[in-house]
Design an enzyme around this catalytic site. Structure first.
Site, PDB file in Angstrom:
ATOM      1  N   THR A   1       0.817  -1.221   0.000  1.00  0.00           N
ATOM      2  CA  THR A   1       0.000   0.000   0.000  1.00  0.00           C
ATOM      3  C   THR A   1       0.845   1.262   0.000  1.00  0.00           C
ATOM      4  O   THR A   1       0.370   2.307  -0.431  1.00  0.00           O
ATOM      5  CB  THR A   1      -0.933   0.017   1.227  1.00  0.00           C
ATOM      6  OG1 THR A   1      -0.149  -0.071   2.426  1.00  0.00           O
ATOM      7  CG2 THR A   1      -1.899  -1.155   1.177  1.00  0.00           C
ATOM      8  N   CYS A   2       2.090   1.202   0.497  1.00  0.00           N
ATOM      9  CA  CYS A   2       2.943   2.389   0.470  1.00  0.00           C
ATOM     10  C   CYS A   2       3.328   2.763  -0.953  1.00  0.00           C
ATOM     11  O   CYS A   2       3.698   3.909  -1.213  1.00  0.00           O
ATOM     12  CB  CYS A   2       4.203   2.158   1.308  1.00  0.00           C
ATOM     13  SG  CYS A   2       3.878   1.876   3.061  1.00  0.00           S
ATOM     14  N   PHE A   3       3.276   1.802  -1.872  1.00  0.00           N
ATOM     15  CA  PHE A   3       3.691   2.045  -3.244  1.00  0.00           C
ATOM     16  C   PHE A   3       2.562   1.818  -4.245  1.00  0.00           C
ATOM     17  O   PHE A   3       2.802   1.760  -5.449  1.00  0.00           O
ATOM     18  CB  PHE A   3       4.879   1.135  -3.590  1.00  0.00           C
ATOM     19  CG  PHE A   3       5.978   1.191  -2.567  1.00  0.00           C
ATOM     20  CD1 PHE A   3       6.772   2.315  -2.458  1.00  0.00           C
ATOM     21  CD2 PHE A   3       6.191   0.140  -1.692  1.00  0.00           C
ATOM     22  CE1 PHE A   3       7.774   2.386  -1.508  1.00  0.00           C
ATOM     23  CE2 PHE A   3       7.189   0.200  -0.742  1.00  0.00           C
ATOM     24  CZ  PHE A   3       7.986   1.334  -0.648  1.00  0.00           C
TER      25      PHE A   3
END
Length: 777
Positions: A744-746
């Site tokens: 989810t960070c990317f």
């Protein structure tokens, strides 16, 4: 060609964008240099970087047929066979300079693999210098720009480089000190000798045994090249002066010299001789500089003009911590009038002070016409759009989106909306996220909350590079606005629009909770996160301090709205109304006066509009006055009141909650692929599966892959990653028996190459419906 051997100075300058072999650790790179398999030289190892800057010089013996090999290794893994290798380049010396006649060359090549299958990426830059056998007749203000090989970052159209004087490899040459794509400082080699290099005193004898002309000094730059300083005219040259040259050498005028330093073509103005003595010449130069400065006006914010010991002016950018020979005022003035505003806005000292630093891997540059563009070294692409702002809009977008973007740019450019350096760590448990978040957010000072959020869920290993905090706000918004807590309730006409509950007093700590909710909403806006909640229009208008109207009553209580509307449309003089309303307080009917003495004041045709307005004011605002004031106090701790008021209520709704509708075509258009192509069968099955989902499952898929179910106003092209814009990515990864994984960070989903559509749909459904929590790889 004679097989002669000459001394060659090889300077290992820097590498860029090395391959990262470990997920949570950067390499300690160093370079091993060999010539024809011998004469091994080694640089020092630099700690934890993908873009090292060594700038170490070695002297080796070369022939025209010599091949120089430069290998990059990770020091921590160097002793492990095959694990420390980061790439190699092989340079044929004769392809870049003539060993017999001498000269220098800059060589930048893409790193290649040797004989294994480990991935390699990045570039390595070397500088070659061979002392000439005879004095070279070169331009004193230029060095030989060497050839380079290998593909660098993509650039805009021709001449799209700062001040028209940047190398194709991507290292911007700006003066005494410039920054490469990763922020490392590099001394200029194109702007003449450095501004201040200690050397022998004036009138010192040269290495050839002959005394210099009076007023001249011999120096050596950081690359070992000899140059000469004329203290009479405060100029430098690569040529050794002679008595005749020292007596009378035509010099350019100060205006022409200034134009040369600004990298423009001088006009066909006549040249004049220097003054009769050095003092007069220096005074003339100083006067011309002052006159030029006054004509161009003040320097941009964050800039300062200084003089070298030789009297040459240079400019310091305190925001970016760089120096340059170029006057930032003249650079913007050289731009055509149509682009001048963009050029002025693009000066680093101005935009950095208003918008904060660029995301990591991004660089700001100017074209030769003065227009700002941005280089994304992560993807090797360029764009005219500032990554700190919403992207430019297409011509067919609605006007409200254009208005919102204009206001949003202003809102984000204010100093109060800039993050504070550092990190704010918050640890919560999923099963008690409301209570833990309340304790953590109210415990931390507001100044700490303005630092980068680092959220950690108890018992989970996930690191927060953006995705964890997005999920944090998603889950917390579901808890905060849950009507079972009696802090908020659903509006009259649906079960998803929320309003403050007038019955929240049942909780004795309700005002503290409303202050926490206000602070949390401000925190989400400050850090560009969305809350998964929508509110009544009156709630947004109260935040913006806009007057409440009868139409706002419709979403609060539809029955009372219809009653008040009927009152305005009919004669009520015989109805016996007074300026009071009945309020239900936990089953008890209480009469409330709308104004002092209201129970004795009849409603007539003349004052019924006042009665309606006071009724709306009480039911929408006055009943929840204490709760809203507590909410507002927490909200304005992070979001200044004057800044939020630039938006209207609909725009504020977009700012807080983003867009809920998912446009599949827009999603597909702004998706990248790794290991797959758009035409691959698995990718086609994936989009078929997305299109066949209902809206609830599409939202769940968005939550699974990005950490939030909301979309920026400009659509998927403005999706945010860990440190700036990051498009949605589908990557080929995993075994066909495994479930898909998300990062989810990317904004990335790892999708295994499933053999058929049924397997893909089953595995993907199972993943988005049952996955909870974060882990590490």
């Amino acid at each position: 060609m004679r097989n002669v051997t000459r001394a060659l100075k090889v300077t290992v300058l820097a590498a860029d964008n090395l391959y990262k072999r470990e997920l949570f650790r950067l390499p300690d790179p160093f370079v091993v240099l060999t010539v024809d398999g011998a004469q091994t030289q080694t640089t020092k190892a630099l700690k934890r970087t993908l873009s090292p800057y060594w700038n170490e010089t070695f002297k080796v013996q070369v022939k025209p047929t010599s091949v120089i090999t430069a290998q990059v290794f990770d020091q921590r893994k160097f002793k492990k066979r095959g694990q420390g290798f980061l790439g190699v380049i092989n340079v044929q010396v004769s392809q870049h300079l003539n060993v017999q006649t001498g000269g220098d060359a800059m060589v930048t090549q893409d790193l290649k693999n040797s004989n294994n299958s480990d991935p390699v990426q990045g570039r390595l830059a070397l500088q070659f210098t061979v002392a000439a056998e005879e004095p070279a007749q070169a331009d004193p203000n230029r060095t030989t720009g060497g050839q380079s090989s290998g593909a660098g970052p993509a650039t805009p159209p021709r001449n799209a480089s700062p001040a028209g004087h940047a190398r194709a490899e991507g290292a911007t040459v700006a003066g005494p000190m410039v920054r490469n794509a990763t922020g490392s400082s590099v001394t200029s080699t194109n702007g003449g000798p450095p501004p201040a290099i200690s050397g022998s005193p004036a009138d010192a004898p040269s290495t050839e045994g002959h005394a210099l002309v009076p007023g001249w000094e011999q120096r050596v730059d950081h690359l070992g090249r000899t140059y000469y300083v004329d203290h009479n005219t405060r100029t430098t040259t690569w040529h050794r002066p002679t008595q005749a040259a020292g007596a009378s050498v035509p010099e350019p005028t100060d205006s022409e010299r200034q134009r040369h330093m600004s990298r423009t073509l001088p006009d066909n103005a006549s040249r004049v001789s220097p003054g009769a003595n050095g003092a007069n010449g220096a005074a003339g130069a100083s006067g011309a500089s002052n006159a030029s400065s006054s004509a161009l006006g003040p320097l941009p914010s964050g800039w300062e003009q200084r003089l070298t010991p030789e009297g040459r002016p240079y400019f310091v950018n305190h925001i970016a911590r760089t120096t340059t020979w170029d006057d930032p005022r003249s650079r913007s003035a050289q731009a055509p009038s149509s682009n001048r505003a963009a050029a002025v806005a693009g000066i680093a000292g101005q935009t950095a002070s208003r918008l904060g630093p660029l995301p990591s891997g991004w660089e700001m540059r100017l074209t030769s016409q003065g227009r700002v563009y941005f280089v994304d070294h992560n993807t090797k692409t360029t764009t005219w759009d500032d990554p700190r702002l919403p992207s430019n809009l297409d011509q067919n977008v609605p006007q409200y989106k254009r208005d919102f973007r204009r206001k949003y740019i202003y809102f984000r450019s204010q100093a109060a909306m800039r993050p504070v350096p550092g990190q704010c760590h918050i640890k919560v448990a999923r099963n008690a996220i409301f209570e833990h978040s309340y304790n953590e957010v109210m415990r931390v000072p507001v100044s700490e909350l303005k630092k980068r959020l680092m959220i950690k869920f108890d018992g989970e290993d996930g690191l927060d590079y953006g995705g964890v905090s997005r999920e944090f706000f998603f889950l917390l918004s579901h808890e905060m606005f849950n009507p079972s807590y009696c802090l908020f309730e659903y509006s009259a006409h649906d079960t998803y629009t929320l309003q403050i509950s007038p019955h929240s007093k049942i909780n004795p700590e309700h005002l503290n909770y409303f202050r926490f909710i206000g602070r949390t909403m401000g925190l989400a806006i400050f850090h560009r996160r969305f809350l998964d909640a929508f509110f009544t229009s009156s709630f947004y208008k109260m935040i913006l301090k806009k007057p409440i109207t009868l139409e706002d009553m419709q979403s609060v209580d539809a029955d009372i709205y219809r009653s008040l509307k009927w009152t305005l449309e009919n004669d009520i003089s015989e109805m016996g109304f007074t300026f009071t309303v009945d309020d239900d307080r936990f089953g008890e009917r209480v009469e409330v006066e709308l104004k002092p003495g209201g129970k004795d004041l009849d409603v007539t045709e003349e004052n019924k509009k006042e009665f309606v307005q006071l009724s709306v004011q009480y039911r929408v605002c006055d009943r929840i006055k204490e709760q809203f004031e507590a909410f507002q106090a927490g909200f304005h701790e992070l979001i200044p009141e004057d800044l939020i008021q630039v938006f209207d209520e609909r725009e504020l709704e977009l700012l807080i909650g983003g867009l809920a509708e998912i446009d599949i075509e827009d999603w597909k258009k702004h998706t990248d692929y790794r290991g797959y192509t758009e035409s691959d069968q698995v990718v086609q099955w994936f989009w078929k599966f997305v299109a066949e989902m209902d809206s609830e499952h599409q939202t769940r898929l968005m939550q699974f892959t990005t950490g939030t179910s909301r979309i920026p106003v400009n659509g998927f092209k403005d999706l945010q990653g860990s440190d700036g814009p990051r498009r949605f990515t589908v990557e080929k990864s995993g075994d066909i028996v495994a479930l898909p994984k998300s990062h989810t960070c990317f904004n990335r989903i790892d999708l295994p190459p499933y053999p058929d559509y049924e397997t893909l749909s089953t595995k993907l459904t199972l993943a988005i419906e049952n996955t909870v929590g974060f882990g590490q790889e």
